[in-house]
Design an enzyme around this catalytic site. Structure first.
Site, short mmCIF file in Angstrom:
data_model
loop_
_atom_site.label_atom_id
_atom_site.label_comp_id
_atom_site.label_asym_id
_atom_site.label_seq_id
_atom_site.Cartn_x
_atom_site.Cartn_y
_atom_site.Cartn_z
N MET A 43 3.03 3.17 5.53
CA MET A 43 4.23 4.37 5.30
C MET A 43 3.73 5.50 5.82
O MET A 43 3.63 6.60 5.25
CB MET A 43 4.69 4.21 3.88
CG MET A 43 5.00 2.91 3.33
SD MET A 43 6.79 2.58 4.03
CE MET A 43 6.52 1.26 5.15
N HIS A 44 3.66 5.79 7.24
CA HIS A 44 3.23 6.82 7.82
C HIS A 44 3.94 8.12 7.59
O HIS A 44 3.27 9.06 6.96
CB HIS A 44 3.55 6.83 9.36
CG HIS A 44 2.79 5.42 9.93
ND1 HIS A 44 1.34 5.34 10.29
CD2 HIS A 44 3.18 4.21 10.36
CE1 HIS A 44 1.05 4.12 10.73
NE2 HIS A 44 2.19 3.54 10.83
#
Length: 311
Positions: free
Chosen positions: A238-239
């Site tokens: 989940m950058h």
């Protein structure tokens, strides 16, 4: 309780962008005062529609939205074939946005309008997509840059890229814009949260089940994440959500001062970030530090996701 800090989110939703937006809206530490869209994961019309639809789904029709750059500063828009975000950017999940419309102004002018009434060094910006809008704002409104406290950038890295062997997607999409932003922000501090840490900020199947059980908002996000094509052994990275988490709870990452150059020349290294760690790293013209994320507290990140987005 301290007053929430005003936050502008510049984004190209994007599944991990959707999680980041949800976290920001549910966090007492910040107050989302504007959302601007940029071409990146999808063309501008898609990212703008997604931004509007996500705000409607999260019951925040009060947040103004403005569309920004449809293409990089140099060149044309190039959409990634077989994007892990799916054809519509949200994993094929269709959302409606009744009663919520975007502003007619350009994103850089909405940012300017918000900052014009702000105190010096009082507003944070979360730059979760290519940096085109931010570079355009700084070029057009340099007199307002002193209102910005921090610009948190999701982008770059010191190792292999995720779009080419050498480049991370957001920087690769518009390296000229990134080079301009890293060179001079008018004194605002930059925090760069790149692939060194975002690849480790994963959610797994157990996390998704927990989100589904806790709230309708969590269930919607779990559906999107489950459709995210960037699945690895440890889960879905989940950058953008980690970049946002570092704003609402800075201890989730560790940083070091650095200087950053961006390769803008054509060739296989285009978009690469050349990071040099040094305690004396300063932006040449402003004297402000660039802080580059080097480590992440993964359990803390996952805890922040579960506590922030399920209300």
């Amino acid at each position: 309780m301290p007053r929430p800090r005003p936050l502008i989110i510049d984004t190209d939703p994007g599944i991990d962008d959707a999680l980041a937006i949800a976290m920001a809206l549910a966090s007492s530490e910040v107050r989302v005062v504007g959302l601007t869209s940029v071409a990146g994961n999808s063309p501008l019309d898609v990212t703008t529609a997604n931004a509007v639809a996500l705000l409607a789904a999260f019951d925040r029709s009060d947040v103004p939205v403005a569309a920004g750059a449809a293409h990089p500063l140099a060149g044309t828009y190039e959409r990634v074939k077989d994007s892990p975000h799916g054809d519509n950017g949200l994993g094929g999940i269709e959302l409606e946005a009744p009663g919520l419309q975007r502003r007619s102004m350009h994103a850089m002018d909405l940012i300017a309008d918000i900052l014009r009434d702000a105190e010096p060094r009082s507003v944070d910006i979360a730059a979760l997509g290519p940096l085109t809008n931010i570079a355009m704002f700084l070029a057009k409104h340099p007199d307002l840059a002193d209102r910005i406290a921090h610009i948190t950038v999701m982008g770059g890295g010191t190792g292999p890229g995720n779009i080419t062997d050498h480049a991370e997607f957001n920087i690769w999409h518009d390296p000229e814009a990134a080079a301009l932003v890293f060179a001079d922000t008018g004194g605002a501090e930059i925090v760069v949260v790149g692939l060194d840490v975002t690849r480790r900020a994963t959610l797994d199947a157990d996390d998704l089940e927990c989100l589904r059980r806790k709230s309708p908002r969590g269930a919607l996000l779990a559906r999107m994440i489950n459709a995210y094509g960037d699945l690895h052994e440890g889960g879905w990275p989940m950058h953008d959500a980690l970049a946002l988490a570092s704003i609402v709870h800075p201890p989730v990452i560790s940083t070091r001062p650095a200087s950053i150059e961006v390769v803008t020349a054509a060739g296989k290294h285009r978009g690469q970030t050349l990071v040099q760690f040094t305690d004396e790293a300063r932006s040449p013209s402003s004297g402000r530090q660039i802080q580059f994320a080097t480590d992440v507290d993964v359990p803390l990140f996952r805890d922040l996701v579960h506590t922030k987005v399920t209300c």
